[in-house]
Design a protein around this motif. Structure first.
Motif, PDB file in Angstrom:
ATOM      1  N   ALA A 667      -4.019  -4.797   8.598  1.00 51.13           N
ATOM      2  CA  ALA A 667      -3.703  -3.274   7.823  1.00 51.13           C
ATOM      3  C   ALA A 667      -1.745  -3.951   6.690  1.00 51.13           C
ATOM      4  CB  ALA A 667      -2.744  -2.161   8.321  1.00 51.13           C
ATOM      5  N   GLU A 668      -1.381  -5.056   6.878  1.00 47.99           N
ATOM      6  CA  GLU A 668      -0.397  -4.940   6.247  1.00 47.99           C
ATOM      7  C   GLU A 668      -1.319  -6.415   4.425  1.00 47.99           C
ATOM      8  OE1 GLU A 668       2.956  -5.248   5.544  1.00 47.99           O
ATOM      9  OE2 GLU A 668       3.484  -5.096   7.982  1.00 47.99           O
ATOM     10  N   ASP A 669      -2.091  -6.802   4.994  1.00 50.26           N
ATOM     11  CA  ASP A 669      -2.956  -7.323   4.282  1.00 50.26           C
ATOM     12  C   ASP A 669      -3.167  -6.926   2.912  1.00 50.26           C
ATOM     13  OD1 ASP A 669      -1.749  -9.786   4.626  1.00 50.26           O
ATOM     14  OD2 ASP A 669      -3.534 -10.395   5.352  1.00 50.26           O
ATOM     15  N   THR A 670      -4.170  -5.325   3.443  1.00 52.12           N
ATOM     16  CA  THR A 670      -5.150  -4.498   2.877  1.00 52.12           C
ATOM     17  C   THR A 670      -3.762  -3.441   2.094  1.00 52.12           C
ATOM     18  OG1 THR A 670      -5.321  -3.721   4.944  1.00 52.12           O
ATOM     19  CG2 THR A 670      -6.801  -5.428   3.930  1.00 52.12           C
ATOM     20  N   GLY A 671      -2.399  -2.845   2.390  1.00 49.50           N
ATOM     21  CA  GLY A 671      -1.952  -1.729   2.226  1.00 49.50           C
ATOM     22  C   GLY A 671      -2.313  -0.371   3.221  1.00 49.50           C
ATOM     23  N   LEU A 672      -3.022  -0.616   4.232  1.00 50.55           N
ATOM     24  CA  LEU A 672      -3.612   0.074   5.067  1.00 50.55           C
ATOM     25  C   LEU A 672      -2.012   0.339   6.528  1.00 50.55           C
ATOM     26  CD1 LEU A 672      -6.847  -0.344   6.042  1.00 50.55           C
ATOM     27  CD2 LEU A 672      -6.287   1.568   4.302  1.00 50.55           C
ATOM     28  N   ILE A 673      -1.262  -0.349   5.670  1.00 45.96           N
ATOM     29  CA  ILE A 673       0.006   0.194   6.258  1.00 45.96           C
ATOM     30  C   ILE A 673       0.600   0.724   6.228  1.00 45.96           C
ATOM     31  CG2 ILE A 673       1.667  -1.476   4.868  1.00 45.96           C
ATOM     32  CD1 ILE A 673       1.218  -1.053   9.076  1.00 45.96           C
ATOM     33  N   LEU A 674       0.615   1.420   4.546  1.00 43.87           N
ATOM     34  CA  LEU A 674       1.422   2.269   4.545  1.00 43.87           C
ATOM     35  C   LEU A 674       0.885   3.507   4.945  1.00 43.87           C
ATOM     36  CD1 LEU A 674       0.909   1.408   0.490  1.00 43.87           C
ATOM     37  CD2 LEU A 674       3.346   1.014   1.948  1.00 43.87           C
ATOM     38  N   PRO A 675      -0.247   3.966   4.764  1.00 43.02           N
ATOM     39  CA  PRO A 675      -0.960   5.420   5.370  1.00 43.02           C
ATOM     40  C   PRO A 675      -0.661   5.266   6.726  1.00 43.02           C
ATOM     41  CG  PRO A 675      -2.827   4.253   4.733  1.00 43.02           C
ATOM     42  CD  PRO A 675      -1.841   3.743   3.995  1.00 43.02           C
ATOM     43  N   VAL A 706       9.749  -0.563  10.881  1.00 38.58           N
ATOM     44  CA  VAL A 706       8.885  -0.168   9.283  1.00 38.58           C
ATOM     45  C   VAL A 706       9.054  -1.471   8.608  1.00 38.58           C
ATOM     46  CG1 VAL A 706       9.884   0.617   6.582  1.00 38.58           C
ATOM     47  CG2 VAL A 706      10.701   1.879   9.230  1.00 38.58           C
ATOM     48  N   SER A 707       7.111  -1.247   7.986  1.00 39.88           N
ATOM     49  CA  SER A 707       7.287  -3.034   7.436  1.00 39.88           C
ATOM     50  C   SER A 707       7.859  -2.997   5.855  1.00 39.88           C
ATOM     51  CB  SER A 707       5.439  -2.572   7.506  1.00 39.88           C
ATOM     52  OG  SER A 707       5.441  -2.253   6.161  1.00 39.88           O
TER      53      SER A 707
END
Length: 864
Positions: A667-675, A706-707
């Motif tokens: 999720a961090e690598d793909t940006g899905l960590i934001l939602p 918080v990432s």
């Protein structure tokens, strides 16, 4: 009795006929020569236009395909949700920036628009039936009937401006498993915004007219999609395929083909030359017809001839080409060069000498071959050769015509030599633009792929194995984001020089784009193990060379590469396959920690496939609400539960409970960590607001991880403050857990954000303290409330004196700075008692409570 003047008068017919014949022949010869030159120049210009049209047509088609691919993503969401997309507007709004030129994304169940993003400004489109619309219904019905993507346009958009609408039909399986038409997903593409990256306007700025158009299939009328102010005259055209149609790009110089003013001048010179030559011939015939004794007439005619010769000389001076007379053996018999031509030596350099005496071997062979061809066919055209002179390097093109008759029994030839250095430079520049990267002057993808095809064929014949290395610079985006693209360009240029210095002569270093480079090494060894060892040695050399610090306009900067290597030896392998293998190996290097190299392994493909499947499952999990929060109690020194840390869990309907160690890094690598991170924060704040109404739970705090990617969002502070205001939560009950790696990068920006939230009451805890690059300098600057002792120190607390000392140091340091200290991973009573004796303020771990669902956590509190 007749006078001498009268007796010397020639017949009028003979000189005129001769002059006419000479004029016609001279006009034909010079006209043919001028026409040939003009045709060649025009052909060269058309070739340049064709290359330009092909490149831009390809870029336009790629841009449209990328824009229309948004419909496939939306269709996949609908099929995945079996017709239900609960957060369509939010997902679509996040997608729009990734598809330049796409202004609107929407869903039309049964052909009627029900969902649209963005909704603002598009409210009137809700309820619009796309299947029955008289203007666009044809493409909508075609999509439904054929099951394929269709494109309507160009057309005037309701929102204003010109655009196109791509529609993709969606079919869902009914109870019997048969596909049934569900509706349409559509994307509105706005012009000219969609074509911004194609840079069509640069052609107009460079004096090139263009028009992108199509023929309307219903009316047969030509429709312009984009174009310059000037209509391309006699254009070069390239077609590109779009769904259910074809577009055409027309390109031509604004001034038209060929140099009209130059052609007129050359034609005028040729005409004057022909007239002068005819007139001189007429005079010569008349002079021969007169008696030798008539001196006055001879003198008069001599003056006329001299005048004609002066005119002829002036005409020759006006011709930019060098004119020579040569024998079949290569001897120079006559020479004339205009004064303006400084690229040729003086006449004495040539006269009486042979071509092999004055020209280098390659040029001499070209001239002798042209003489032989002209002797056999009567003429020769288009032979080119290069000369290195004291005044520079020049290219020349020669045209030869065999003279009628012989001189002393020897065949002679008239040779015109033209300096074509400028034209060759233009051709080389066109070639360079087509096959070389303009920033680094390295071969681009097109040239590299061509060389790779040749290398595969050579390897197949020779049996020698080659290697392809895919090189990507680690964290290159950080340099661009922090120092600007100019610094990034300087770094790429220096990397290109270092890569070239590492290679043998004959190997290829290419830049694919961005920070991606490819090295192709040919003929390493016939033994695969030896070839792999040699390729690894070269890769290590590249790693060392690129890692040496750089000087970038006064800035010292260091960067490392990740390298993927694949070997090749079979011409049956495709270039795309080899590049994909090297790319996969490079990503394996990234996963291994960067600044390293990896060889391609077929198992990588399975890893990548699994990664892609996991990424898609995460997206669907977010849309379907599969993620849940678990709560792990946090206990103070008195044994009272003072709060909890919320931990993200994923009970996948098929995979079961998926470990956060699997999906959080992806999720961090793909940006899905934001939602995901936003959902965690929103859920935690909502829960705190509910607890505030319960006397048994209103004292609790919640710690939320918080990432780094989430915290670095420009609007993070505004988002958290808006969330606190919206939920009505007491900000003092919210505690954000940050990691050391987040704090040490861009400390100034981090401090500003933390201070802004701290001012509103939000607390901060430093997670995993002591496991990274701990620095006391940032601890005293940051508005922290709590330090957390990492479980790696707590685990062996009772058996390892070093861990015990570190735990005590953290507690002492935290209290000295006015911070509370909490220990995580407390699993035994002995660990808790030891930490308690050292002054630790709070505890968290399996001894005190495992992470648990909300209902279990609340039940536990009420039971105490």
């Amino acid at each position: 009795m007749s006078t001498p003047q009268a007796s010397a008068q020639p017949h009028d017919g003979s000189p005129k006929v001769v002059a006419l014949i000479v004029f016609v022949l001279a006009a034909l010869a010079s006209g043919t020569y001028v026409w040939t030159l003009e045709q060649r120049n025009t052909a060269s210009e058309r070739m340049r236009m064709e290359a330009m049209a092909s490149d831009h047509a390809h870029d336009i088609q790629t841009t449209m395909e990328r824009a229309l691919s948004a419909t496939y993503s939306i269709a996949a969401m609908v099929r995945q949700g079996k017709g239900h997309v609960p957060d369509f507007e939010g997902v679509a709004a996040e997608m729009l920036p990734w598809y330049p030129g796409v202004a609107i994304l929407g869903l039309s169940p049964g052909g009627v628009i029900r969902r649209v993003a963005p909704l603002e400004g598009n409210e009137k489109s809700i309820g619009f039936n796309q299947l029955t619309d008289p203007k666009q219904g044809r493409e909508a019905r075609m999509a439904r009937d054929t099951g394929k993507l269709t494109l309507a346009g160009p057309l005037k958009l309701v929102q204003g401006g010109l655009g196109a609408v791509g529609r993709l039909p969606i079919f869902l399986d009914d109870a019997d498993g048969k596909p049934v038409f569900w509706g349409l997903t559509y994307a509105v593409i706005r012009f000219p915004q969609a074509l911004t990256n194609v840079r069509l306007h640069q052609m107009a700025e460079n004096g090139i007219a263009y028009s992108l158009w199509r023929i309307n299939p219903d009316t047969g009328v030509r429709e312009t999609i984009a174009g310059s102010e000037t209509v391309p005259p006699s254009p070069v055209e390239r077609s590109l395929t779009v769904p259910n149609g074809q577009w055409t790009l027309s390109v031509a110089p604004v001034r038209g083909w060929g140099d009209t003013s130059g052609l007129i001048l050359k034609s005028a010179i040729a005409l004057v030359f022909s007239l002068m030559l005819a007139y001189a011939s007429k005079l010569l015939v008349k002079l021969k017809a007169h008696e030798r004794g008539q001196e006055s007439l001879i003198a008069q005619r001599t003056l006329e001839i001299a005048a004609s010769q002066n005119k002829l000389k002036a005409t020759l001076e006006a011709i930019p080409d060098v004119m020579l007379e040569m024998g079949l053996d290569g001897t120079y018999h006559d020479y004339h060069a205009p004064r303006s031509n400084t690229s040729f030596p003086p006449a004495e350099f040539f006269l009486g000498k042979k071509v092999t005496d004055v020209l280098p071997p390659d040029a001499a062979r070209a001239v002798m071959a042209a003489l032989q061809e002209a002797n056999e066919q009567g003429h020769s055209e288009g032979r080119e050769f290069a000369l290195e002179t004291s005044k520079g390097n020049y290219w020349f093109e020669i045209s030869l015509t065999r003279k009628q008759g012989t001189t002393n029994g020897e065949t002679r030839f008239i040779v015109l030599s033209r300096n074509v250095t400028q034209r060759k430079s233009s051709e080389e520049e066109i070639n360079k633009l087509a096959f070389y990267d303009p920033l680094t002057n390295l071969p681009n993808r097109r040239l590299m792929v061509d060389r790779l095809r040749q290398a595969l064929a050579i390897s197949s014949r020779s049996g020698f194995i080659g290697a392809l290395q895919f090189i990507d610079l680690d964290n290159f985006k950080t340099l661009n984001d922090t120092q600007g693209h100019d610094m990034g360009d300087l770094l790429l240029q220096q990397v290109a020089k270092r890569l070239t210095a590492c290679m043998r002569q004959g190997d290829t270093v290419a830049r694919l784009g961005g920070d991606e480079f490819v090295v192709m090494i040919e003929e390493l060894s016939e033994n695969r193990e030896e070839a792999a060892a040699q390729a690894e040695m070269i890769g290590e050399k590249i790693l060392a060379a690129i890692s040496v610090p750089y000087k970038l306009a006064g800035l010292d900067y260091q960067i490392t590469p990740s390298i993927g290597i694949t070997l090749y030896s079979d011409h049956q392998q495709s270039t795309d396959e080899l590049l994909k293998q090297a790319d996969l190996a490079m990503y394996q290097s990234k996963s291994a920690g960067r600044n390293t190299l990896r060889f391609f392994d077929p198992a990588m493909q399975a890893v990548i496939t699994t990664r892609v499947k996991m990424e898609n499952d995460i997206r669907q999990g977010i849309l379907k609400g599969e993620f849940v929060l678990y709560y792990q109690p946090q206990i103070n020194r008195e044994g009272r539960t003072v709060g909890a840390e919320v931990l993200l869990r994923w009970p996948h309907p098929i995979r079961g409970m998926v470990s956060p160690a699997e999906f959080i890094p992806l999720a961090e690598d793909t940006g899905l960590i934001l939602p995901l991170g936003n959902w965690v924060l929103e859920t935690a704040c909502t829960q705190l607001a509910l607890w505030a109404k319960n006397t048994h739970m209103q004292h609790l705090t919640l710690a939320v991880n918080v990432s780094a990617r989430q915290f670095r969002q420009p609007d993070f502070v505004e988002y958290v403050l808006d969330l606190i205001s919206y939920t009505g939560v007491d900000p003092k009950r919210l505690k954000l857990e940050l990691t050391e790696s987040l704090l040490v990068n861009d400390i100034e920006e981090t401090t500003l954000k933390m201070t802004a939230l701290k001012a509103r009451g939000v607390g901060f805890s430093l997670d995993d303290f002591g496991t990274g690059y701990s620095s006391l300098s940032y601890l005293k600057r940051l508005p922290l409330d709590q330090l957390k002792i990492d479980q790696s120190f707590v685990r062996d607390l009772m058996t390892d004196p070093n861990d015990a000392a570190i735990a005590l140091a953290v507690i002492t340091l935290g209290h000295a700075l006015g911070l509370t200290v909490i220990a995580e991973g407390v699993e035994t009573q002995a660990q808790r008692d030891h930490l308690h004796s050292q002054g630790c303020d709070a505890y968290q771990g399996y001894l005190l409570g495992r992470p648990m669902p909300l209902q279990d956590f609340e039940s536990r509190l009420l039971a105490l």
